[in-house]
Design a protein around this motif. Structure first.
Motif, PDB file in Angstrom:
ATOM      1  N   LEU A 250       0.830  -1.207   0.000  1.00 43.73           N
ATOM      2  CA  LEU A 250       0.000   0.000   0.000  1.00 43.73           C
ATOM      3  C   LEU A 250       0.866   1.258   0.000  1.00 43.73           C
ATOM      4  CD1 LEU A 250      -2.780  -1.180   2.469  1.00 43.73           C
ATOM      5  CD2 LEU A 250      -3.081  -0.682   0.033  1.00 43.73           C
ATOM      6  N   GLY A 251       1.991   1.184   0.688  1.00 39.02           N
ATOM      7  CA  GLY A 251       2.922   2.310   0.659  1.00 39.02           C
ATOM      8  C   GLY A 251       3.526   2.502  -0.712  1.00 39.02           C
ATOM      9  N   GLU A 252       3.858   1.394  -1.402  1.00 45.91           N
ATOM     10  CA  GLU A 252       4.432   1.482  -2.744  1.00 45.91           C
ATOM     11  C   GLU A 252       3.425   2.083  -3.725  1.00 45.91           C
ATOM     12  OE1 GLU A 252       7.499   0.813  -4.029  1.00 45.91           O
ATOM     13  OE2 GLU A 252       8.105   0.651  -1.938  1.00 45.91           O
ATOM     14  N   ILE A 253       2.162   1.653  -3.625  1.00 50.69           N
ATOM     15  CA  ILE A 253       1.140   2.186  -4.532  1.00 50.69           C
ATOM     16  C   ILE A 253       0.917   3.665  -4.256  1.00 50.69           C
ATOM     17  CG2 ILE A 253      -1.283   2.017  -5.216  1.00 50.69           C
ATOM     18  CD1 ILE A 253      -1.077  -1.009  -4.620  1.00 50.69           C
ATOM     19  N   GLY A 254       0.886   4.045  -2.968  1.00 46.70           N
ATOM     20  CA  GLY A 254       0.838   5.467  -2.617  1.00 46.70           C
ATOM     21  C   GLY A 254      -0.504   6.130  -2.788  1.00 46.70           C
ATOM     22  N   ASP A 255      -1.595   5.379  -2.723  1.00 45.46           N
ATOM     23  CA  ASP A 255      -2.922   5.948  -2.912  1.00 45.46           C
ATOM     24  C   ASP A 255      -3.503   6.355  -1.552  1.00 45.46           C
ATOM     25  OD1 ASP A 255      -5.970   5.927  -3.242  1.00 45.46           O
ATOM     26  OD2 ASP A 255      -5.285   5.689  -5.317  1.00 45.46           O
ATOM     27  N   ALA A 256      -4.084   7.560  -1.486  1.00 43.52           N
ATOM     28  CA  ALA A 256      -4.588   8.093  -0.215  1.00 43.52           C
ATOM     29  C   ALA A 256      -5.767   7.293   0.326  1.00 43.52           C
ATOM     30  CB  ALA A 256      -4.982   9.553  -0.398  1.00 43.52           C
ATOM     31  N   LYS A 257      -6.422   6.482  -0.506  1.00 45.68           N
ATOM     32  CA  LYS A 257      -7.548   5.673  -0.012  1.00 45.68           C
ATOM     33  C   LYS A 257      -7.106   4.700   1.089  1.00 45.68           C
ATOM     34  CE  LYS A 257      -9.094   3.926  -3.952  1.00 45.68           C
ATOM     35  NZ  LYS A 257      -8.424   4.568  -5.091  1.00 45.68           N
ATOM     36  N   ALA A 258      -5.808   4.414   1.167  1.00 48.91           N
ATOM     37  CA  ALA A 258      -5.324   3.446   2.159  1.00 48.91           C
ATOM     38  C   ALA A 258      -4.946   4.088   3.483  1.00 48.91           C
ATOM     39  CB  ALA A 258      -4.112   2.702   1.592  1.00 48.91           C
ATOM     40  N   VAL A 259      -5.019   5.427   3.580  1.00 52.08           N
ATOM     41  CA  VAL A 259      -4.476   6.113   4.753  1.00 52.08           C
ATOM     42  C   VAL A 259      -5.178   5.702   6.042  1.00 52.08           C
ATOM     43  CG1 VAL A 259      -4.241   8.384   5.872  1.00 52.08           C
ATOM     44  CG2 VAL A 259      -3.545   8.060   3.488  1.00 52.08           C
ATOM     45  N   GLU A 260      -6.523   5.728   6.075  1.00 48.42           N
ATOM     46  CA  GLU A 260      -7.238   5.406   7.310  1.00 48.42           C
ATOM     47  C   GLU A 260      -6.916   3.987   7.786  1.00 48.42           C
ATOM     48  OE1 GLU A 260      -8.812   7.393   9.159  1.00 48.42           O
ATOM     49  OE2 GLU A 260      -9.002   9.137   7.851  1.00 48.42           O
ATOM     50  N   ALA A 261      -6.884   3.044   6.858  1.00 47.17           N
ATOM     51  CA  ALA A 261      -6.574   1.660   7.233  1.00 47.17           C
ATOM     52  C   ALA A 261      -5.152   1.534   7.766  1.00 47.17           C
ATOM     53  CB  ALA A 261      -6.771   0.746   6.031  1.00 47.17           C
ATOM     54  N   LEU A 262      -4.216   2.268   7.171  1.00 47.94           N
ATOM     55  CA  LEU A 262      -2.825   2.214   7.642  1.00 47.94           C
ATOM     56  C   LEU A 262      -2.662   2.896   9.005  1.00 47.94           C
ATOM     57  CD1 LEU A 262      -0.941   2.903   4.287  1.00 47.94           C
ATOM     58  CD2 LEU A 262      -0.886   0.786   5.615  1.00 47.94           C
ATOM     59  N   ILE A 263      -3.431   3.954   9.240  1.00 47.65           N
ATOM     60  CA  ILE A 263      -3.386   4.603  10.558  1.00 47.65           C
ATOM     61  C   ILE A 263      -3.808   3.606  11.636  1.00 47.65           C
ATOM     62  CG2 ILE A 263      -4.496   6.352  12.007  1.00 47.65           C
ATOM     63  CD1 ILE A 263      -4.596   8.161   9.517  1.00 47.65           C
ATOM     64  N   ALA A 264      -4.864   2.841  11.352  1.00 47.47           N
ATOM     65  CA  ALA A 264      -5.314   1.832  12.315  1.00 47.47           C
ATOM     66  C   ALA A 264      -4.241   0.783  12.557  1.00 47.47           C
ATOM     67  CB  ALA A 264      -6.598   1.169  11.807  1.00 47.47           C
ATOM     68  N   THR A 265      -3.440   0.501  11.538  1.00 47.47           N
ATOM     69  CA  THR A 265      -2.395  -0.520  11.649  1.00 47.47           C
ATOM     70  C   THR A 265      -1.251  -0.058  12.545  1.00 47.47           C
ATOM     71  OG1 THR A 265      -2.946  -1.130   9.375  1.00 47.47           O
ATOM     72  CG2 THR A 265      -0.962  -2.096  10.265  1.00 47.47           C
ATOM     73  N   LEU A 266      -1.164   1.248  12.812  1.00 51.77           N
ATOM     74  CA  LEU A 266      -0.126   1.746  13.722  1.00 51.77           C
ATOM     75  C   LEU A 266      -0.311   1.218  15.142  1.00 51.77           C
ATOM     76  CD1 LEU A 266       0.182   5.470  12.545  1.00 51.77           C
ATOM     77  CD2 LEU A 266       1.845   3.637  12.212  1.00 51.77           C
ATOM     78  N   ASN A 267      -1.479   0.647  15.437  1.00 53.41           N
ATOM     79  CA  ASN A 267      -1.734   0.065  16.759  1.00 53.41           C
ATOM     80  C   ASN A 267      -1.524  -1.443  16.793  1.00 53.41           C
ATOM     81  OD1 ASN A 267      -2.577   2.529  18.074  1.00 53.41           O
ATOM     82  ND2 ASN A 267      -4.422   2.433  16.777  1.00 53.41           N
TER      83      ASN A 267
END
Length: 591
Positions: free
Chosen positions: A517-534
């Motif tokens: 998701l980081g490689e693709i770089g699309d903002a649609k993944a931001v909320e899901a990645l924020i949750a993954t910080l936990n």
């Protein structure tokens, strides 16, 4: 061929003693540059074999002194650097003994480094003690490097030459110094370039022979011999391909004698005429050379080109592929000649079909690869029928016992990139990566797995739908590979299908999804990645911070700032701070 392997060794040899730092050495070394074919024919102990090879190669007036291998580095306080060229030119019957000799050389206390060169087709890692080796590949020219070489040849006229290069149907033409140089020489003389690589060789040889005639070749050979120069060289090339050890006059005069006698009916005079032909052509032709007592070609690709001409002549006389090629298709040393045959042959599609059939009958992945190279090089590239035949043959190679063959098959399927090739590459992802069968087995399986991922990524958009389907595969290896490949392709369409993979029960799949998701770089993944910080897994949190920094969306700042303050891992806190800096830098540029 022509990538610059031998040139590289000569450059290393020139700098090893006087300018070691220029080539990455920490101190001066004593360079010893030798072709491996000379060592392959030598006999005796380590020093005896070196002495014999040196005597053959540079005609030493007297043998090297006893103990030179040990004494020279001690007297100069300088270690040896052995530069051994052309593993692919070693005869098959000498290969095993030479490999053992090199193993003994590596065990010698005064040998600091040994560098070997080889075409990839002649090197199989499993045959060597891999813990002692580092393997490097000379990369093809980049477009900028090709353009720079063109500029050195043509100055302001370089763009016209580069445009002419695009008309030649050869995928490797602009990638190797040798072929670019050949093309430059032809363009310099003809102001145009032919369509095919084999025609380019033909033009190049004709130019050299024309120049040789002007330099005095016509004064040394009569008109009848001059007319036969090209076909006689071709028969020499075929004989020297079949018998790599035939390099002296004793071996080669009978070859020339037989051919010239057939053509000119020279009878008793034939051996003397053949001897004169050999010596004059070696001195004048530019493509066929004599060094001391050994005859050779200016580069092996010229021998392959000339040998292919004879093979084609035999086919045109009515002989079958089986009669002309036979068991040679099973021998790696004939592969490049057969690929060249596909270029000069009047029936390349029939050759490809025959080779593919041989691969199936003999269950040989190497023959399937040969068929693929012939298909890719010859004028059959656009044929869907040929492509289907090649894919059928390549499917055998995925189960070849030689991992290098499997790796090359994966690469070939990636270049073909049709639906069946994609399907086969995804099956490679099903192969388990053993953790209990030793480091080598793990490294091989993991390497092939990653090669399949890279091949799928190289195919790009046509592979996206099959890869998305693979995300639901019960095998975590397949899911991991699909996630990695989609990340490398970078298609935003896949983001919404990758986000649910952040709930995958396999930690490796989860981690790779974050990276993708980081490689693709699309903002649609931001909320899901924020949750993954936990996530409780530190590596997953670290990767999520990195991915959010790469996407650069301000919504991630509050949670990244919390992570930077509160996470007990200093590495993770540092990753969060770097991500914050990256996001703020992007915000400033946007403002």
């Amino acid at each position: 061929p022509g990538a610059g392997k031998s040139t590289l060794l000569r450059q290393l040899a020139e700098r090893a003693y006087d300018a070691p730092h220029a080539i990455g050495l920490d101190c001066s070394h004593l360079p010893l540059l030798l072709p491996l074919r000379a060592l392959a024919h030598a006999e005796g102990s380590l020093e005896e074999r070196l002495n014999e090879a040196l005597k053959e190669e540079i005609r030493l007036p007297s043998p090297l002194p006893a103990g030179f291998l040990k004494d020279w580095p001690q007297r100069l306080d300088t270690p040896w650097l052995f530069l051994l060229d052309g593993l692919d030119e070693v005869p098959a019957d000498r290969y095993l003994s030479l490999r053992q000799w090199i193993s003994d050389l590596l065990a010698h206390p005064n040998i600091a480094r040994v560098i070997l060169t080889s075409r990839p087709s002649a090197y199989a890692e499993k045959e060597w003690e891999s813990s002692r080796l580092s393997v490097y590949e000379i990369q093809p020219f980049t477009p900028d490097q090709t353009a720079e070489l063109a500029r050195r040849w043509f100055g302001e006229d370089a763009p016209a030459f580069l445009q002419a290069l695009k008309t030649v149907r050869s995928s490797v033409l602009t990638e190797t110094p040798l072929l670019v140089t050949i093309a430059a020489k032809v363009y310099l003389e003809r102001k145009s370039l032919p369509e095919r690589r084999a025609q380019l060789y033909q033009e190049f040889v004709d130019i050299w022979l024309d120049e040789a005639r002007e330099r005095g070749l016509r004064d040394e050979l009569d008109a009848a011999l001059l007319d036969l120069a090209h076909p006689t060289l071709a028969h020499l090339a075929l004989a020297m391909t079949e018998h790599p050890e035939w390099t002296d006059e004793k071996s080669l005069i009978p070859v020339v004698t037989e051919y010239l006698n057939e053509q000119l009916n020279l009878k008793a005079r034939a051996p003397a005429v053949a001897e004169r032909f050999l010596r004059v052509m070696a001195r004048r032709s530019g493509v066929f050379l004599k060094r001391e007592e050994r005859y050779e070609w200016v580069h092996p690709t010229f021998r392959e080109y000339f040998a292919a001409l004879v093979l084609n002549q035999q086919l045109e006389s009515g002989k079958s592929f089986e009669e002309v090629l036979g068991e040679w298709v099973m021998r790696e040393e004939w592969a490049k000649t057969i690929v060249m045959l596909a270029e000069v042959c009047s029936q390349p599609m029939a050759l490809v079909e025959w080779l593919a059939k041989q691969a199936v009958e003999k269950q040989q992945g190497t023959v399937a690869l040969l068929a693929w190279h012939c298909w890719k090089t010859g004028p059959t590239v656009a044929s869907s029928e040929a492509q289907a035949i090649i894919v059928d043959a390549l499917s055998l190679g995925l189960n070849d016992p030689d991992e290098y063959v499997r790796w090359r098959v994966i690469d070939a399927l990636g270049e073909i990139g049709d639906s069946r090739a994609i399907e086969m590459l995804i099956t490679v992802l099903h192969n388990p990566i053993p953790l209990d069968k030793g480091e080598h087995a793990f490294r091989v399986a993991f390497g092939l797995y990653n090669a399949a991922v890279d091949a799928l990524a190289k195919i790009g958009m046509p592979a996206v739908e099959p890869l998305i389907s693979a995300l639901s595969d019960p095998d975590e290896n397949v899911r991991s590979g699909a996630v990695k490949a989609l990340g490398k392709i970078g298609d935003p369409y896949a983001v919404e299908l990758l986000i649910p993979m952040l709930s995958d029960t396999d930690p490796i799949v989860l981690w790779l999804t974050v990276l993708a998701l980081g490689e693709i770089g699309d903002a649609k993944a931001v909320e899901a990645l924020i949750a993954t910080l936990n996530n409780p897994d530190e590596l997953v949190r670290f990767s999520a911070a990195y991915a959010l920094g790469k996407i650069g969306d301000a919504r991630a700042l509050p949670e990244l700032e919390r992570l930077a303050r509160e996470d007990p891992s200093p590495h993770l806190a540092d990753a969060a701070r770097k991500a914050i800096a990256r996001i703020r830098e992007r915000m400033e540029k946007t403002d």
